[in-house]
Design an enzyme around this catalytic site. Structure first.
Site: not given
Length: 170
Positions: A143-144
């Protein structure tokens, strides 16, 4: 990416025609949820499960969307400062996202995420951001890499502002 392998992909709302029994992502809570609970959550309007279906009808992955709220003061100060002072801010929860291990490494996770973000931004329901609770460090890093930001005191809880997501689809 998924298009590179020439596979016909489609994302559909989970239905009785989708065989969930053999799904195995390698993360037992996600597998158990999909096999046992996803249909019930859909029927009770607790979550909207979507499945990635290959041309042969195989379910290669899934995700769920639902409504949630975020405590304004849990957000980074820079973000919270720009928002109205409501104690709770409406958001969209990307509750689960998993790809069957037989289909991992083909870009299907990013494909599912893009579909989820597109559905969230297209919704006519007010939502400040898409929120995720990463199950482990691999998920958090995924997700980052996709521009999600961590909550200051909850590094496994991340969000991506809807204004940022809107820019992806312009």
């Amino acid at each position: 990416m998924a298009d590179d392998i020439g596979e016909a992909l489609r994302v559909e709302i989970l239905g009785a025609q989708h065989d969930r029994s053999a799904f195995e992502s390698g993360i037992e809570p996600l597998d158990r949820y999909f096999r046992v609970q996803a249909g019930q959550d859909a029927r009770k309007n607790m979550a909207a499960p979507f499945v990635l279906v290959l041309s042969d009808g195989t379910v290669a992955g899934y995700y769920t969307l639902s409504s949630t709220a975020v405590n304004l003061w849990d957000l980074p100060e820079k973000t919270a400062r720009k928002l109205p002072r409501y104690p709770l801010v409406p958001a969209t929860l990307l509750g689960r996202l998993a790809v069957d291990r037989r289909h991992q490494g083909k870009g299907y996770g990013r494909f599912l995420l893009a579909d989820a973000l597109f559905r969230a931004v297209r919704s006519e329901i007010a939502s400040f951001a898409v929120v995720v609770d990463a199950k482990d460090d691999n998920a958090r890093r995924f997700y980052e890499r996709e521009s999600f930001l961590s909550f200051p005191d909850q590094p496994m809880k991340l969000f991506r502002p809807m204004a940022d997501i809107e820019q992806l689809f312009k």
